[in-house]
Design a protein around this motif. Structure first.
Motif, PDB file in Angstrom:
ATOM      1  N   LEU A 229      14.108 -46.211  42.340  1.00 24.21           N
ATOM      2  CA  LEU A 229      14.916 -45.520  41.331  1.00 24.21           C
ATOM      3  C   LEU A 229      14.030 -44.929  40.239  1.00 24.21           C
ATOM      4  N   ASP A 230      14.482 -43.809  39.684  1.00 25.39           N
ATOM      5  CA  ASP A 230      13.838 -43.258  38.489  1.00 25.39           C
ATOM      6  C   ASP A 230      14.540 -43.752  37.236  1.00 25.39           C
ATOM      7  N   ALA A 231      15.819 -44.045  37.383  1.00 27.82           N
ATOM      8  CA  ALA A 231      16.595 -44.473  36.210  1.00 27.82           C
ATOM      9  C   ALA A 231      17.691 -45.435  36.641  1.00 27.82           C
ATOM     10  N   VAL A 232      18.046 -46.303  35.719  1.00 24.73           N
ATOM     11  CA  VAL A 232      19.194 -47.183  35.971  1.00 24.73           C
ATOM     12  C   VAL A 232      20.015 -47.285  34.692  1.00 24.73           C
ATOM     13  N   SER A 233      21.314 -47.170  34.871  1.00 25.75           N
ATOM     14  CA  SER A 233      22.237 -47.244  33.752  1.00 25.75           C
ATOM     15  C   SER A 233      23.090 -48.491  33.940  1.00 25.75           C
ATOM     16  N   ILE A 234      22.973 -49.406  32.990  1.00 23.27           N
ATOM     17  CA  ILE A 234      23.644 -50.708  33.119  1.00 23.27           C
ATOM     18  C   ILE A 234      24.793 -50.785  32.120  1.00 23.27           C
ATOM     19  N   SER A 235      25.967 -51.150  32.605  1.00 21.11           N
ATOM     20  CA  SER A 235      27.139 -51.230  31.718  1.00 21.11           C
ATOM     21  C   SER A 235      27.031 -52.481  30.843  1.00 21.11           C
TER      22      SER A 235
ATOM     23  N   THR B 244      24.913 -48.809  28.669  1.00 18.64           N
ATOM     24  CA  THR B 244      25.993 -47.934  28.225  1.00 18.64           C
ATOM     25  C   THR B 244      27.155 -48.750  27.655  1.00 18.64           C
ATOM     26  N   VAL B 245      27.803 -48.147  26.691  1.00 17.79           N
ATOM     27  CA  VAL B 245      29.117 -48.628  26.233  1.00 17.79           C
ATOM     28  C   VAL B 245      30.009 -47.392  26.116  1.00 17.79           C
ATOM     29  N   VAL B 246      31.299 -47.587  26.160  1.00 21.60           N
ATOM     30  CA  VAL B 246      32.197 -46.445  25.972  1.00 21.60           C
ATOM     31  C   VAL B 246      32.581 -46.344  24.490  1.00 21.60           C
ATOM     32  N   ASP B 247      32.760 -45.106  24.038  1.00 20.30           N
ATOM     33  CA  ASP B 247      32.971 -44.867  22.607  1.00 20.30           C
ATOM     34  C   ASP B 247      34.239 -45.533  22.058  1.00 20.30           C
ATOM     35  N   VAL B 248      35.224 -45.779  22.937  1.00 23.75           N
ATOM     36  CA  VAL B 248      36.500 -46.311  22.440  1.00 23.75           C
ATOM     37  C   VAL B 248      36.411 -47.759  21.932  1.00 23.75           C
ATOM     38  N   ILE B 249      35.284 -48.420  22.136  1.00 23.22           N
ATOM     39  CA  ILE B 249      35.195 -49.807  21.641  1.00 23.22           C
ATOM     40  C   ILE B 249      35.091 -49.856  20.113  1.00 23.22           C
TER      41      ILE B 249
ATOM     42  N   ILE C  78      29.968 -50.949  18.639  1.00 20.23           N
ATOM     43  CA  ILE C  78      28.842 -50.090  19.043  1.00 20.23           C
ATOM     44  C   ILE C  78      27.593 -50.520  18.269  1.00 20.23           C
ATOM     45  N   LYS C  79      27.768 -50.792  16.991  1.00 16.25           N
ATOM     46  CA  LYS C  79      26.627 -51.217  16.163  1.00 16.25           C
ATOM     47  C   LYS C  79      26.048 -52.544  16.686  1.00 16.25           C
ATOM     48  N   ARG C  80      26.924 -53.479  17.002  1.00 20.07           N
ATOM     49  CA  ARG C  80      26.447 -54.777  17.495  1.00 20.07           C
ATOM     50  C   ARG C  80      25.854 -54.649  18.908  1.00 20.07           C
ATOM     51  N   SER C  81      26.389 -53.709  19.687  1.00 18.43           N
ATOM     52  CA  SER C  81      25.814 -53.456  21.022  1.00 18.43           C
ATOM     53  C   SER C  81      24.411 -52.881  20.889  1.00 18.43           C
TER      54      SER C  81
ATOM     55  N   ARG D 159      23.238 -45.939  25.401  1.00 23.46           N
ATOM     56  CA  ARG D 159      23.931 -44.664  25.475  1.00 23.46           C
ATOM     57  C   ARG D 159      25.418 -44.930  25.247  1.00 23.46           C
ATOM     58  N   VAL D 160      25.968 -44.261  24.247  1.00 23.48           N
ATOM     59  CA  VAL D 160      27.403 -44.395  23.985  1.00 23.48           C
ATOM     60  C   VAL D 160      28.072 -43.235  24.701  1.00 23.48           C
ATOM     61  N   ARG D 161      28.843 -43.534  25.729  1.00 21.38           N
ATOM     62  CA  ARG D 161      29.427 -42.435  26.492  1.00 21.38           C
ATOM     63  C   ARG D 161      30.911 -42.292  26.194  1.00 21.38           C
ATOM     64  N   GLU D 162      31.342 -41.066  26.329  1.00 19.54           N
ATOM     65  CA  GLU D 162      32.739 -40.760  26.055  1.00 19.54           C
ATOM     66  C   GLU D 162      33.596 -41.336  27.171  1.00 19.54           C
ATOM     67  N   TYR D 163      34.658 -41.981  26.808  1.00 22.73           N
ATOM     68  CA  TYR D 163      35.576 -42.503  27.823  1.00 22.73           C
ATOM     69  C   TYR D 163      36.561 -41.414  28.223  1.00 22.73           C
ATOM     70  N   ILE D 164      36.460 -41.004  29.502  1.00 21.17           N
ATOM     71  CA  ILE D 164      37.371 -39.976  30.001  1.00 21.17           C
ATOM     72  C   ILE D 164      38.164 -40.570  31.159  1.00 21.17           C
ATOM     73  N   PRO D 165      39.405 -40.988  30.901  1.00 23.57           N
ATOM     74  CA  PRO D 165      40.215 -41.491  32.020  1.00 23.57           C
ATOM     75  C   PRO D 165      40.485 -40.329  32.975  1.00 23.57           C
TER      76      PRO D 165
END
Ligand code: SF4
Length: 204
Positions: free
Chosen positions: A124-130, A172-177, A182-185, A197-203
């Motif tokens: 892998l070149d990159a890994v994104s962990i939730s 990653t975390v989703v912005d809706v939290i 987000i600060k504590r994450s 990375r704070v990502r936008e939650y798009i259902p």
């Protein structure tokens, strides 16, 4: 629930791979609860877990060099099909120089019953962990992992370990939290030395 054999699908400039529908979590925000696909894809519920030959036949129809990234993701946790991931990633390395990423819940060690980070070397070149949450209680409430209490610490340990084997690691975390979580994450991410990375939650 609509099923299909959508092994690969395009989102933006990326090619996403869907190897399995297995996952030990039941995240409250999981796209799988809202439909059958993701971001306009064909159904991602698989009729069967594809064998290597079927995955290769699918990928041979794609111009692998034309994508910005190839991402192991899909409607399940890629490390639930860990042996297949390793085989496909190694094959991809021989086919294209397009960077390869995995989006994972970071529970590979619990799923596979061993320390798996070294097995990612070169694949892998990159890994994104939730990361999903700034503490164990919140994580369990949101992610609902079948492994229970030990999941959060196992995920953090995996993240710290995989930095040795994958050049670009992010949480990653989703912005809706919300701002406070987000600060504590961010503090948790900083403590492990991994960017957040704070990502936008798009259902879907
Ligand atoms: S880890 Fe991913 S696939 Fe599994 S339930 Fe959570 S969001 Fe869905």
């Amino acid at each position: 629930m609509k099923k299909a054999m959508t092994i690969s699908y395009e989102v933006g400039e990326g090619l996403y791979l869907n190897l399995t529908n297995k996952c030990p979590c039941a995240c409250t925000f999981c796209l799988r609860q809202n439909g059958d696909g993701a971001y306009g894809s064909d159904p991602l519920w698989l009729e069967h877990e594809p064998p290597f030959e079927e995955i290769v036949a699918d990928l041979e129809k794609r111009d692998l060099d034309s994508y910005k990234q190839i991402i192991f993701c899909g409607y399940g946790e890629p490390t639930c099909a860990f042996d297949m991931f390793k085989k496909v990633a190694a094959w991809l390395r021989g086919q294209t120089k397009t960077p390869i990423r995995m989006n994972t819940n970071g529970l590979s060690d619990l799923i596979n019953g061993r320390d798996t980070a070294p097995e990612f070397k070169g694949l892998l070149d990159a890994v994104s962990i939730s990361l999903n949450a700034p503490d164990k209680e919140e994580y369990n409430a949101v992610t609902r992992p079948k492994f229970g209490e030990e999941s959060y610490d196992a995920m953090l340990k995996f993240a710290a370990e995989i930095k040795k084997y994958v050049p670009d690691v992010m949480f990653t975390v989703v912005d809706v939290i919300g701002e406070d979580k987000i600060k504590r994450s961010q503090e948790i991410a900083d403590s492990v030395g991994i960017r957040l990375r704070v990502r936008e939650y798009i259902p879907d």
